[in-house]
Design a protein around this motif. Structure first.
Motif, PDB file in Angstrom:
ATOM      1  N   ALA A  36     -26.221  43.862 -39.423  1.00  0.00           N
ATOM      2  CA  ALA A  36     -25.046  43.055 -39.754  1.00  0.00           C
ATOM      3  C   ALA A  36     -25.294  41.573 -39.537  1.00  0.00           C
ATOM      4  CB  ALA A  36     -23.853  43.525 -38.915  1.00  0.00           C
ATOM      5  N   TRP A  37     -26.268  41.212 -38.705  1.00  0.00           N
ATOM      6  CA  TRP A  37     -26.539  39.799 -38.428  1.00  0.00           C
ATOM      7  C   TRP A  37     -27.309  39.112 -39.555  1.00  0.00           C
ATOM      8  CZ3 TRP A  37     -31.766  38.662 -38.371  1.00  0.00           C
ATOM      9  CH2 TRP A  37     -32.633  39.748 -38.247  1.00  0.00           C
ATOM     10  N   ILE A  38     -27.858  39.889 -40.490  1.00  0.00           N
ATOM     11  CA  ILE A  38     -28.700  39.300 -41.530  1.00  0.00           C
ATOM     12  C   ILE A  38     -27.892  38.513 -42.573  1.00  0.00           C
ATOM     13  CG2 ILE A  38     -30.285  39.853 -43.413  1.00  0.00           C
ATOM     14  CD1 ILE A  38     -31.461  42.038 -41.732  1.00  0.00           C
ATOM     15  N   PRO A  39     -26.795  39.029 -43.130  1.00  0.00           N
ATOM     16  CA  PRO A  39     -26.070  38.242 -44.145  1.00  0.00           C
ATOM     17  C   PRO A  39     -25.617  36.864 -43.654  1.00  0.00           C
ATOM     18  CG  PRO A  39     -25.374  40.538 -44.226  1.00  0.00           C
ATOM     19  CD  PRO A  39     -26.242  40.407 -43.027  1.00  0.00           C
ATOM     20  N   PRO A  40     -25.042  36.712 -42.458  1.00  0.00           N
ATOM     21  CA  PRO A  40     -24.695  35.344 -42.026  1.00  0.00           C
ATOM     22  C   PRO A  40     -25.921  34.438 -41.892  1.00  0.00           C
ATOM     23  CG  PRO A  40     -23.549  36.976 -40.681  1.00  0.00           C
ATOM     24  CD  PRO A  40     -24.545  37.714 -41.485  1.00  0.00           C
ATOM     25  N   LEU A  41     -27.037  35.006 -41.430  1.00  0.00           N
ATOM     26  CA  LEU A  41     -28.243  34.198 -41.289  1.00  0.00           C
ATOM     27  C   LEU A  41     -28.758  33.742 -42.651  1.00  0.00           C
ATOM     28  CD1 LEU A  41     -30.446  33.019 -39.479  1.00  0.00           C
ATOM     29  CD2 LEU A  41     -31.676  35.203 -39.690  1.00  0.00           C
ATOM     30  N   ILE A  42     -28.726  34.646 -43.620  1.00  0.00           N
ATOM     31  CA  ILE A  42     -29.162  34.270 -44.970  1.00  0.00           C
ATOM     32  C   ILE A  42     -28.272  33.157 -45.524  1.00  0.00           C
ATOM     33  CG2 ILE A  42     -29.374  35.104 -47.339  1.00  0.00           C
ATOM     34  CD1 ILE A  42     -30.214  37.794 -46.239  1.00  0.00           C
ATOM     35  N   LEU A  43     -26.957  33.283 -45.310  1.00  0.00           N
ATOM     36  CA  LEU A  43     -26.036  32.255 -45.788  1.00  0.00           C
ATOM     37  C   LEU A  43     -26.324  30.915 -45.121  1.00  0.00           C
ATOM     38  CD1 LEU A  43     -23.554  31.469 -47.461  1.00  0.00           C
ATOM     39  CD2 LEU A  43     -22.126  32.214 -45.540  1.00  0.00           C
ATOM     40  N   LEU A  44     -26.570  30.929 -43.820  1.00  0.00           N
ATOM     41  CA  LEU A  44     -26.854  29.687 -43.093  1.00  0.00           C
ATOM     42  C   LEU A  44     -28.103  29.019 -43.640  1.00  0.00           C
ATOM     43  CD1 LEU A  44     -26.503  29.037 -39.326  1.00  0.00           C
ATOM     44  CD2 LEU A  44     -28.671  28.501 -40.415  1.00  0.00           C
ATOM     45  N   LEU A  45     -29.172  29.772 -43.800  1.00  0.00           N
ATOM     46  CA  LEU A  45     -30.423  29.209 -44.306  1.00  0.00           C
ATOM     47  C   LEU A  45     -30.276  28.735 -45.745  1.00  0.00           C
ATOM     48  CD1 LEU A  45     -32.953  31.808 -42.830  1.00  0.00           C
ATOM     49  CD2 LEU A  45     -32.376  29.531 -41.940  1.00  0.00           C
ATOM     50  N   ALA A  46     -29.504  29.477 -46.536  1.00  0.00           N
ATOM     51  CA  ALA A  46     -29.321  29.087 -47.940  1.00  0.00           C
ATOM     52  C   ALA A  46     -28.565  27.761 -48.035  1.00  0.00           C
ATOM     53  CB  ALA A  46     -28.577  30.183 -48.693  1.00  0.00           C
ATOM     54  N   ILE A  47     -27.553  27.581 -47.209  1.00  0.00           N
ATOM     55  CA  ILE A  47     -26.787  26.320 -47.238  1.00  0.00           C
ATOM     56  C   ILE A  47     -27.684  25.150 -46.850  1.00  0.00           C
ATOM     57  CG2 ILE A  47     -24.913  25.071 -46.118  1.00  0.00           C
ATOM     58  CD1 ILE A  47     -23.381  27.716 -45.947  1.00  0.00           C
ATOM     59  N   VAL A  48     -28.474  25.329 -45.797  1.00  0.00           N
ATOM     60  CA  VAL A  48     -29.374  24.253 -45.367  1.00  0.00           C
ATOM     61  C   VAL A  48     -30.408  23.943 -46.442  1.00  0.00           C
ATOM     62  CG1 VAL A  48     -31.104  23.588 -43.662  1.00  0.00           C
ATOM     63  CG2 VAL A  48     -29.017  24.750 -42.932  1.00  0.00           C
ATOM     64  N   ALA A  49     -30.971  24.981 -47.048  1.00  0.00           N
ATOM     65  CA  ALA A  49     -31.997  24.776 -48.075  1.00  0.00           C
ATOM     66  C   ALA A  49     -31.425  24.071 -49.296  1.00  0.00           C
ATOM     67  CB  ALA A  49     -32.610  26.116 -48.467  1.00  0.00           C
ATOM     68  N   VAL A  50     -30.251  24.495 -49.743  1.00  0.00           N
ATOM     69  CA  VAL A  50     -29.643  23.863 -50.923  1.00  0.00           C
ATOM     70  C   VAL A  50     -29.278  22.421 -50.614  1.00  0.00           C
ATOM     71  CG1 VAL A  50     -27.653  23.922 -52.468  1.00  0.00           C
ATOM     72  CG2 VAL A  50     -28.838  26.036 -51.896  1.00  0.00           C
ATOM     73  N   ASP A  51     -28.750  22.198 -49.407  1.00  0.00           N
ATOM     74  CA  ASP A  51     -28.382  20.836 -49.033  1.00  0.00           C
ATOM     75  C   ASP A  51     -29.617  19.927 -48.984  1.00  0.00           C
ATOM     76  OD1 ASP A  51     -26.118  19.066 -47.849  1.00  0.00           O
ATOM     77  OD2 ASP A  51     -27.789  18.798 -46.449  1.00  0.00           O
ATOM     78  N   TYR A  52     -30.739  20.476 -48.566  1.00  0.00           N
ATOM     79  CA  TYR A  52     -31.976  19.690 -48.485  1.00  0.00           C
ATOM     80  C   TYR A  52     -32.536  19.395 -49.870  1.00  0.00           C
ATOM     81  CZ  TYR A  52     -36.778  18.412 -47.256  1.00  0.00           C
ATOM     82  OH  TYR A  52     -37.976  17.766 -47.132  1.00  0.00           O
ATOM     83  N   GLN A  53     -32.392  20.339 -50.812  1.00  0.00           N
ATOM     84  CA  GLN A  53     -32.988  20.185 -52.130  1.00  0.00           C
ATOM     85  C   GLN A  53     -32.131  19.345 -53.078  1.00  0.00           C
ATOM     86  OE1 GLN A  53     -35.992  21.130 -53.046  1.00  0.00           O
ATOM     87  NE2 GLN A  53     -36.459  22.097 -51.067  1.00  0.00           N
ATOM     88  N   THR A  54     -30.851  19.249 -52.830  1.00  0.00           N
ATOM     89  CA  THR A  54     -29.969  18.503 -53.731  1.00  0.00           C
ATOM     90  C   THR A  54     -30.005  17.017 -53.404  1.00  0.00           C
ATOM     91  OG1 THR A  54     -28.147  19.010 -52.236  1.00  0.00           O
ATOM     92  CG2 THR A  54     -28.432  20.441 -54.145  1.00  0.00           C
ATOM     93  N   PRO A  55     -29.527  16.193 -54.320  1.00  0.00           N
ATOM     94  CA  PRO A  55     -29.492  14.746 -54.042  1.00  0.00           C
ATOM     95  C   PRO A  55     -28.698  14.435 -52.780  1.00  0.00           C
ATOM     96  CG  PRO A  55     -29.062  15.186 -56.360  1.00  0.00           C
ATOM     97  CD  PRO A  55     -29.068  16.510 -55.680  1.00  0.00           C
ATOM     98  N   ARG A  56     -29.038  13.318 -52.153  1.00  0.00           N
ATOM     99  CA  ARG A  56     -28.445  13.007 -50.857  1.00  0.00           C
ATOM    100  C   ARG A  56     -26.965  12.676 -50.947  1.00  0.00           C
ATOM    101  NH1 ARG A  56     -33.172   9.406 -47.814  1.00  0.00           N
ATOM    102  NH2 ARG A  56     -34.724  11.105 -47.741  1.00  0.00           N
ATOM    103  N   ASP A  57     -26.491  12.292 -52.139  1.00  0.00           N
ATOM    104  CA  ASP A  57     -25.058  12.041 -52.272  1.00  0.00           C
ATOM    105  C   ASP A  57     -24.270  13.306 -52.609  1.00  0.00           C
ATOM    106  OD1 ASP A  57     -26.184  12.356 -54.718  1.00  0.00           O
ATOM    107  OD2 ASP A  57     -25.133  10.685 -55.682  1.00  0.00           O
ATOM    108  N   PHE A  58     -24.977  14.443 -52.666  1.00  0.00           N
ATOM    109  CA  PHE A  58     -24.306  15.734 -52.879  1.00  0.00           C
ATOM    110  C   PHE A  58     -24.549  16.587 -51.637  1.00  0.00           C
ATOM    111  CE2 PHE A  58     -24.295  20.183 -54.350  1.00  0.00           C
ATOM    112  CZ  PHE A  58     -23.030  20.246 -54.915  1.00  0.00           C
TER     113      PHE A  58
END
Length: 390
Positions: A36-58
């Motif tokens: 059960a701990w895996i889905p929240p962890l995947i979501l956390l990592l996905a948010i950080v990764a997307v935030d890092y890859q997108t432009p800094r004003d997004f």
């Protein structure tokens, strides 16, 4: 009684089986270990990764507030606390790594922290509710074991098998009842169905089973056992009427069997408005006559005076008596067609003569009923098969 095939069917049709909301976390297990701990962890990592890859004003780093919320829905309190702390911490690290002009600021950090606090509170409420449900389930299981007591193998000199599926999965026991009672005058078997379902029907079933266990042991005549059941039903209805119970006019259909030592090749049968048993043997399937005895509690409406008639039926070696409640006989598919019990059993018997064994016979009828109705049980369902041990 259920085998591996039965468990697969119950997993496919959870409304007809033993699983309920308390067990939903079993779906988040792999080889017995919680994931059960895996889905929240995947979501956390996905948010950080997307935030890092997108432009800094997004910036979507504030979406981390969703992580403890997801954990509160599927994890325990300890796991939710971990993510409630981890989400704001990751937010600080990810946000401070950027230049000042691109940082989201403290406002979103407060949002992530507040979301973690609310998630912990929600998880605590959810876990408390689930613990209460587990407690209620344990009480229901204790009630089921008291009303429908487990029957040991070979009890009363009978090879038997049974399965009971309650339409009210919260009650886990319904208006169907069955038992075997050996005694000095032979072995008696009872299967019945109280009008209606749910906890109100359990009360009636418990009363009738208590009377059967006493009368079935002490009374020498099967007719006397039947009369005691009728009297008990009338007394129970009178008590409910005195209490003002609006459902105090219930009745019960039943089948009462008697196996005696002096007639080992016969069985005595009394049918109280119930579907008569099927006799399944090496030579095929035959149904007993329905009889003319009214259901328990309605004898005063009949024209016949005196005890109910007993039908003595000859049995060939290896024949099994199959009894079911209307959860089987009235099961319908999506086209409204009733479950063809007799044809199903006859077909299985011609394909495999071992289907006459009580264990195989009960599994056959149980699985066939679940497949036919797609697991949507409209009524309590009981399948009971007995034959003499040779």
């Amino acid at each position: 009684m259920s085998g591996d095939g039965g468990r697969r069917l119950l997993d496919r049709y959870p409304r007809a089986g033993r699983r309920d909301a308390v067990h939903r976390h079993e779906l988040l297990r792999i080889r017995g270990r919680s994931v059960a701990w895996i889905p929240p962890l995947i979501l956390l990592l996905a948010i950080v990764a997307v935030d890092y890859q997108t432009p800094r004003d997004f910036r979507i780093i504030s979406w981390l507030v969703l992580v403890p919320g997801i954990a509160a829905a599927i994890c325990g309190l300890r796991g939710t606390v971990v993510y409630a702390v981890l989400a704001p911490a990751v937010y600080l690290l990810a946000d401070t790594a950027l230049p000042d002009q691109y940082q989201a600021g403290m406002a979103d950090f407060v949002l992530a922290a507040l979301g973690g606090i609310l998630a912990m509170a929600a998880c605590a409420v959810r876990v408390r509710g689930e613990r209460r449900m587990v407690h209620m389930r344990d009480i229901a299981d204790a009630t089921r074991r008291t009303v429908l007591r487990p029957l040991p193998p070979g009890f009363g000199g009978l090879d038997h098998a049974y399965v009971h599926l309650a339409a009210d999965t919260d009650a886990r026991v319904g208006g169907d009842f069955y038992d075997i009672q050996p005694g000095p005058h032979g072995t008696r078997v009872l299967l019945g169905d109280v009008q209606g379902k749910g906890l109100a029907a359990v009360d009636v079933a418990a009363a009738l089973l208590g009377t059967f266990r006493e009368a079935g042991y002490h009374e020498a005549d099967l007719c006397t056992v039947a009369e005691r059941l009728e009297i008990r039903m009338i007394r129970h209805r009178a008590r409910l009427a005195a209490l003002g119970d609006p459902e105090g006019d219930r009745f019960a259909t039943a089948v009462l069997l008697g196996f005696t030592d002096d007639a080992p090749d016969t069985v005595d049968v009394i049918v109280f408005g119930h579907d008569p048993p099927l006799i399944v043997g090496p030579r095929g399937v035959r149904a007993l006559p329905p009889g003319d005895t009214l259901p328990l509690g309605l004898a005063e409406l009949g024209l016949r005076a005196g005890p109910p008639p007993v039908n003595r039926v000859p049995l060939e070696p290896g024949e099994t008596l199959l009894m079911t409640t209307d959860g089987v006989t009235e099961a319908r598919d999506r086209h409204g067609v009733f479950y063809p019990l007799g044809d199903e059993v006859a077909g299985a018997l011609s394909a495999d003569p071992r289907a006459v064994e009580p264990r195989r016979l009960v599994a056959l009828v149980r699985d066939g009923t679940l497949r036919h109705c797609g697991g949507r049980l409209a009524d309590d369902t009981t399948v009971f098969a007995v034959r003499r041990l040779r």
